[in-house]
Design a protein around this motif. Structure first.
Motif, PDB file in Angstrom:
ATOM      1  N   TYR A   1       0.867  -1.175   0.000  1.00 28.99           N
ATOM      2  CA  TYR A   1       0.000   0.000   0.000  1.00 28.99           C
ATOM      3  C   TYR A   1       0.905   1.226   0.000  1.00 28.99           C
ATOM      4  O   TYR A   1       1.860   1.290   0.783  1.00 28.99           O
ATOM      5  N   VAL A   2       0.613   2.182  -0.866  1.00 24.50           N
ATOM      6  CA  VAL A   2       1.390   3.423  -0.911  1.00 24.50           C
ATOM      7  C   VAL A   2       0.418   4.601  -0.903  1.00 24.50           C
ATOM      8  O   VAL A   2      -0.740   4.458  -1.307  1.00 24.50           O
ATOM      9  N   PRO A   3       0.867   5.779  -0.441  1.00 22.85           N
ATOM     10  CA  PRO A   3      -0.011   6.954  -0.480  1.00 22.85           C
ATOM     11  C   PRO A   3      -0.467   7.247  -1.903  1.00 22.85           C
ATOM     12  O   PRO A   3       0.281   7.058  -2.866  1.00 22.85           O
ATOM     13  N   TYR A   4      -1.683   7.736  -2.014  1.00 22.67           N
ATOM     14  CA  TYR A   4      -2.247   8.038  -3.326  1.00 22.67           C
ATOM     15  C   TYR A   4      -1.513   9.183  -3.997  1.00 22.67           C
ATOM     16  O   TYR A   4      -1.141  10.169  -3.362  1.00 22.67           O
ATOM     17  N   GLN A   5      -1.315   9.043  -5.280  1.00 24.75           N
ATOM     18  CA  GLN A   5      -0.915  10.121  -6.159  1.00 24.75           C
ATOM     19  C   GLN A   5      -1.526   9.831  -7.518  1.00 24.75           C
ATOM     20  O   GLN A   5      -1.806   8.681  -7.854  1.00 24.75           O
ATOM     21  N   VAL A   6      -1.780  10.872  -8.280  1.00 23.45           N
ATOM     22  CA  VAL A   6      -2.450  10.730  -9.568  1.00 23.45           C
ATOM     23  C   VAL A   6      -1.639   9.862 -10.522  1.00 23.45           C
ATOM     24  O   VAL A   6      -2.186   9.029 -11.245  1.00 23.45           O
ATOM     25  N   ASP A   7      -0.335  10.020 -10.522  1.00 24.82           N
ATOM     26  CA  ASP A   7       0.546   9.299 -11.440  1.00 24.82           C
ATOM     27  C   ASP A   7       0.881   7.916 -10.868  1.00 24.82           C
ATOM     28  O   ASP A   7       1.778   7.776 -10.026  1.00 24.82           O
ATOM     29  N   LEU A   8       0.166   6.899 -11.344  1.00 25.00           N
ATOM     30  CA  LEU A   8       0.378   5.538 -10.845  1.00 25.00           C
ATOM     31  C   LEU A   8       1.783   5.037 -11.155  1.00 25.00           C
ATOM     32  O   LEU A   8       2.381   4.305 -10.365  1.00 25.00           O
ATOM     33  N   GLY A   9       2.318   5.430 -12.303  1.00 25.68           N
ATOM     34  CA  GLY A   9       3.676   5.027 -12.669  1.00 25.68           C
ATOM     35  C   GLY A   9       4.712   5.589 -11.713  1.00 25.68           C
ATOM     36  O   GLY A   9       5.655   4.889 -11.327  1.00 25.68           O
ATOM     37  N   ALA A  10       4.549   6.842 -11.332  1.00 22.63           N
ATOM     38  CA  ALA A  10       5.472   7.453 -10.369  1.00 22.63           C
ATOM     39  C   ALA A  10       5.350   6.772  -9.015  1.00 22.63           C
ATOM     40  O   ALA A  10       6.357   6.533  -8.334  1.00 22.63           O
ATOM     41  N   ALA A  11       4.130   6.427  -8.623  1.00 18.51           N
ATOM     42  CA  ALA A  11       3.933   5.727  -7.350  1.00 18.51           C
ATOM     43  C   ALA A  11       4.624   4.372  -7.379  1.00 18.51           C
ATOM     44  O   ALA A  11       5.270   3.971  -6.399  1.00 18.51           O
ATOM     45  N   LEU A  12       4.514   3.655  -8.508  1.00 15.21           N
ATOM     46  CA  LEU A  12       5.193   2.362  -8.633  1.00 15.21           C
ATOM     47  C   LEU A  12       6.698   2.538  -8.551  1.00 15.21           C
ATOM     48  O   LEU A  12       7.380   1.777  -7.857  1.00 15.21           O
ATOM     49  N   GLU A  13       7.238   3.517  -9.236  1.00 17.58           N
ATOM     50  CA  GLU A  13       8.689   3.706  -9.226  1.00 17.58           C
ATOM     51  C   GLU A  13       9.194   4.062  -7.830  1.00 17.58           C
ATOM     52  O   GLU A  13      10.231   3.562  -7.389  1.00 17.58           O
ATOM     53  N   GLU A  14       8.468   4.900  -7.107  1.00 14.56           N
ATOM     54  CA  GLU A  14       8.855   5.221  -5.721  1.00 14.56           C
ATOM     55  C   GLU A  14       8.824   3.974  -4.848  1.00 14.56           C
ATOM     56  O   GLU A  14       9.713   3.761  -4.017  1.00 14.56           O
ATOM     57  N   LEU A  15       7.805   3.151  -5.025  1.00 17.04           N
ATOM     58  CA  LEU A  15       7.703   1.895  -4.275  1.00 17.04           C
ATOM     59  C   LEU A  15       8.870   0.978  -4.604  1.00 17.04           C
ATOM     60  O   LEU A  15       9.501   0.410  -3.708  1.00 17.04           O
ATOM     61  N   ARG A  16       9.186   0.840  -5.870  1.00 21.07           N
ATOM     62  CA  ARG A  16      10.302  -0.019  -6.284  1.00 21.07           C
ATOM     63  C   ARG A  16      11.615   0.453  -5.655  1.00 21.07           C
ATOM     64  O   ARG A  16      12.407  -0.352  -5.174  1.00 21.07           O
ATOM     65  N   GLN A  17      11.834   1.753  -5.658  1.00 18.02           N
ATOM     66  CA  GLN A  17      13.059   2.305  -5.045  1.00 18.02           C
ATOM     67  C   GLN A  17      13.100   1.983  -3.555  1.00 18.02           C
ATOM     68  O   GLN A  17      14.138   1.584  -3.026  1.00 18.02           O
ATOM     69  N   ARG A  18      11.963   2.147  -2.877  1.00 19.62           N
ATOM     70  CA  ARG A  18      11.900   1.875  -1.435  1.00 19.62           C
ATOM     71  C   ARG A  18      12.198   0.404  -1.142  1.00 19.62           C
ATOM     72  O   ARG A  18      12.976   0.080  -0.241  1.00 19.62           O
TER      73      ARG A  18
END
Length: 147
Positions: free
Chosen positions: A9-26
């Motif tokens: 689960y990650v905080p919502y943001q409009v850009d799903l791709g950016a959310a995925l990339e931030e998750l992958r980095q984490r």
């Protein structure tokens, strides 16, 4: 070894791709993935330290075949109108949400109803989850990967 399920689960943001990339980095920085070349089943001389970048991890031939058994095995979010693609994340459509959970505005309580929408190995799914007022709050990423 077989495939492994993963979810986040990650905080919502409009850009799903950016959310995925931030998750992958984490996940990468936390070392929360299977590193095939670090296994104690390997002879000591064949073991390698974890890669220092995602690019190094992705370039490793053995990792390409066995995967990391984590969200690191998916690389981008597809548009809803695209055919499912290996190593990609497909958003849950409104129709899928209605069929699985009876609503288009999914919440955390609906996660058990949608979890089976990720059936295939090497594919991920994502869904925007809302609060009780219908406001997007988080994104749920989940899938199966690894061999």
């Amino acid at each position: 070894m077989g495939a492994s399920a993963w979810d986040h689960y990650v905080p919502y943001q409009v850009d799903l791709g950016a959310a995925l990339e931030e998750l992958r980095q984490r996940v990468f920085l936390a070392g929360d993935y299977f590193w095939v070349r670090g296994g104690d089943w390997l002879p000591e001389e064949e073991r390698r330290p974890r890669p220092s970048t995602l690019d190094e991890l992705r370039a490793d031939e053995l990792t390409q075949h066995s995967g990391t058994h984590s969200v690191l095995d998916v690389f981008h979010v597809q548009r809803e109108d695209e055919e499912p693609e290996v190593c990609a994340v497909q958003p849950v459509t409104s129709e899928e949400a209605r069929q699985a959970a009876g609503t288009e505005r999914l919440t955390r309580e609906h996660v058990p109803a949608i979890r089976d929408l990720a059936r295939e190995r090497w594919f991920g799914r994502c869904a925007v989850l809302h609060d009780e007022h219908g406001t997007p709050q988080e994104i749920y990423f989940w899938g199966w990967s690894g061999d």
